[in-house]
Scaffold this motif. Sequence first.
Motif, PDB file in Angstrom:
ATOM      1  N   ALA A 189       6.861  -8.780  -0.930  1.00 29.02           N
ATOM      2  CA  ALA A 189       8.086  -9.135  -0.995  1.00 29.02           C
ATOM      3  C   ALA A 189       8.118 -10.652  -1.183  1.00 29.02           C
ATOM      4  CB  ALA A 189       8.772  -8.797   0.333  1.00 29.02           C
TER       5      ALA A 189
ATOM      6  N   GLY B 149      15.170  -5.661   7.996  1.00 32.14           N
ATOM      7  CA  GLY B 149      15.741  -4.325   8.044  1.00 32.14           C
ATOM      8  C   GLY B 149      16.213  -3.754   9.286  1.00 32.14           C
TER       9      GLY B 149
ATOM     10  N   GLY C 268       2.779  -5.264   2.949  1.00 34.13           N
ATOM     11  CA  GLY C 268       4.312  -5.418   2.773  1.00 34.13           C
ATOM     12  C   GLY C 268       4.987  -6.512   2.564  1.00 34.13           C
TER      13      GLY C 268
ATOM     14  N   LYS D 129       9.595  -4.147   6.772  1.00 33.45           N
ATOM     15  CA  LYS D 129      10.952  -4.043   6.571  1.00 33.45           C
ATOM     16  C   LYS D 129      11.719  -4.639   7.748  1.00 33.45           C
ATOM     17  CE  LYS D 129      10.824   0.723   4.238  1.00 33.45           C
ATOM     18  NZ  LYS D 129      11.229   2.011   4.448  1.00 33.45           N
ATOM     19  N   ARG D 130      11.104  -4.488   9.006  1.00 31.57           N
ATOM     20  CA  ARG D 130      11.797  -5.046  10.154  1.00 31.57           C
ATOM     21  C   ARG D 130      11.926  -6.459  10.026  1.00 31.57           C
ATOM     22  NH1 ARG D 130      16.278  -3.783  13.400  1.00 31.57           N
ATOM     23  NH2 ARG D 130      15.915  -4.554  15.434  1.00 31.57           N
TER      24      ARG D 130
ATOM     25  N   LEU E 239      14.233   2.699  10.314  1.00 34.63           N
ATOM     26  CA  LEU E 239      13.048   2.364  11.164  1.00 34.63           C
ATOM     27  C   LEU E 239      12.679   3.835  11.336  1.00 34.63           C
ATOM     28  CD1 LEU E 239      13.153  -0.711  12.913  1.00 34.63           C
ATOM     29  CD2 LEU E 239      12.082  -0.463  10.837  1.00 34.63           C
TER      30      LEU E 239
ATOM     31  N   ARG F 177       4.384  -0.463   7.316  1.00 34.30           N
ATOM     32  CA  ARG F 177       5.590  -0.448   6.230  1.00 34.30           C
ATOM     33  C   ARG F 177       6.856  -0.624   7.029  1.00 34.30           C
ATOM     34  NH1 ARG F 177       3.527   4.489   5.009  1.00 34.30           N
ATOM     35  NH2 ARG F 177       1.939   4.551   3.386  1.00 34.30           N
ATOM     36  N   ALA F 178       6.931  -0.144   8.407  1.00 31.60           N
ATOM     37  CA  ALA F 178       8.121  -0.322   9.027  1.00 31.60           C
ATOM     38  C   ALA F 178       8.242  -1.796   9.598  1.00 31.60           C
ATOM     39  CB  ALA F 178       8.038   0.571  10.328  1.00 31.60           C
TER      40      ALA F 178
ATOM     41  N   THR G   3       0.716  -4.284   7.151  1.00 34.00           N
ATOM     42  CA  THR G   3       2.054  -5.407   7.498  1.00 34.00           C
ATOM     43  C   THR G   3       1.872  -6.353   6.706  1.00 34.00           C
ATOM     44  OG1 THR G   3       2.194  -4.649   9.739  1.00 34.00           O
ATOM     45  CG2 THR G   3       3.707  -6.207   8.894  1.00 34.00           C
TER      46      THR G   3
END
Length: 437
Positions: A56, A392, A52, A387-388, A397, A383-384, A49
Motif C-alpha cells: 500500500a 479499514g 500488505g 487493512k485495519r 475484518l 491481511r486483516a 502484515t
Amino acid sequence: MITNSFNPQSIDEVHWRRTAAKRPNATVLRDKIEVDFAIVGGGLTGCRTAIGLAEAGAKVAVLEAHDIGFGASGRSGGQCNPIWRATPDELRAKFGEDQAARLIKATLGSADALFDDIRSYEVDCDAEQNGWVQAAHCKSAKKRLISLGEAWKSAGAPIEFLGREETQKVSGSSEYGFSLFHSKGGHVQPLSLTYGYARAAERLGAVLFENSKVTSMQRVGDKWAVTTPTGQVLAKQVILTTNAHTNGLWPGLQQTFFPMVSIALATEPLSDDLQQQVLPNAVTIADSRRAIFFARYDRDRRLIFGCVGSTDKAAALGGIGRLRNGLHRVFPQLKQTKIETAWAGRIAVTTEMMPHLHEPAPGVIAALGFSGRGIAMTSVMGRALAKRAMGGPDDVLPFPVSPVSPIPFHWGTKKVLPLGAPAMSLRDKLDTLFDPL
C-alpha cells in the motif's frame, strides 16, 4: 542417528533450519529511524502484515527479538489445517451473524489464499496441497468429527467422510477407523514460508531487524517510540505479532493465552517402498487426541511426526518417549527407521481456541493465539491487520476486535501446564481402551 532412540546431540535441533530457503537480509537495529508502521514480531503474522502495508506504499519496519522465524513460525509442523474446531453455528452464536459470516468466508478460502500467496510472492517453501486427513482415535471422537464435518461441509467446505478401509488406505495406518478428508489442506516448510514472506516484504520496501528486542513502547506526541537496546523506531502505529513469545511489553497481553508446546521429530528419508505404505498420497494427517499426533512429509520424504510437549526442551517430562511411541503406534512400519532430530516450539492457545485481535490503545494493534491453526490463519490475520492499520472499519475484518482480557488465575494454570501433556496422553490411552472404534 540411531534406531528406536535419539542421538542426544540431535535433540532440540530444529529440522527446518537444515532445509530452509534463503534467509532475508535482516540486520540489528543500531539507529533511530521513523516509519509509518512498526511491527513487533518477525514471524508469519508480522511478515505477512508487512507485505500488505508495504504494498500500500507505507514505510514499514519489522523488529524481531531473535532471528526471523525464531518462534512457532519456524518450528511448527507446517500443516495447513483450514477449518476451526468450532462449527459455523457455534461461531454464529459467539460472534453474531455478520461477524461470523466474514470469519466463515475467510476460513473457507484460507488454504487457497495461502497457496495463492506462495505463488504470487514466489515463496520457495516446498508447498504441497494434497489434502488434510483428520482422524478419529476413539468412538466419541468419531461422533464429534462427523458433526464437525457435516457442519463445515454444509457451509461449503470440500470435506469427505472416510470409513475404516478408506482411512487406512489414505493414511497407511491401522490406528484409525474413521476420518475427514479436507481436500484444500496441505503443508509447507514453515521457516521457508516465513523467510519467503520476509523477502517479499523487503522487495516491497520494508526494513527487517532481528536480534533487536523491543524493551519499551512510549507515546511521544502523535507517535510511538519503540525502543531496543541499540536503537529506536518512531512510528504512527505499532502492530504486535509476537504470539506465544509475547512478554510484558503491553500490560495484560501475555495473560490472554496459554503458551502450549508442540514437539516433533524428523526421520531419515523413507525408501520408496515405505512411502507407498505411509501417507502414500503425501497428505497431511492429524488425529483427535488431546495430545494430538500429526504427520507429514518434508521435501526429501523424511516423515515429520509430532505431538504435544511440555517445555521448550523436547525431552521434558517424557516428550521423547511420547514422540517415539506415538510414531511406532501410528506407523509400526517405521520401527526400524532412523530418527534424525527432535525439537520443540511454543504455540499460543486461547480459551476459545481462536485467535484474538486487539486494539489496546490508539495506534496499537495486537494479534495472537492461533491455537494450532497458524499456517493458514496467520496469513488471513496478516491481511486483516494490514487493512485495519490502513484505516479499514470493523465490518470488513474476519476477526472481531476485542478488549485485552487476561484469563483469570492465569499464573496458577501456567505453572502446571507442563504436566498437561502427560496427563492428556494418559486420557488418550484410556479412550482407546474403553471407547475403541
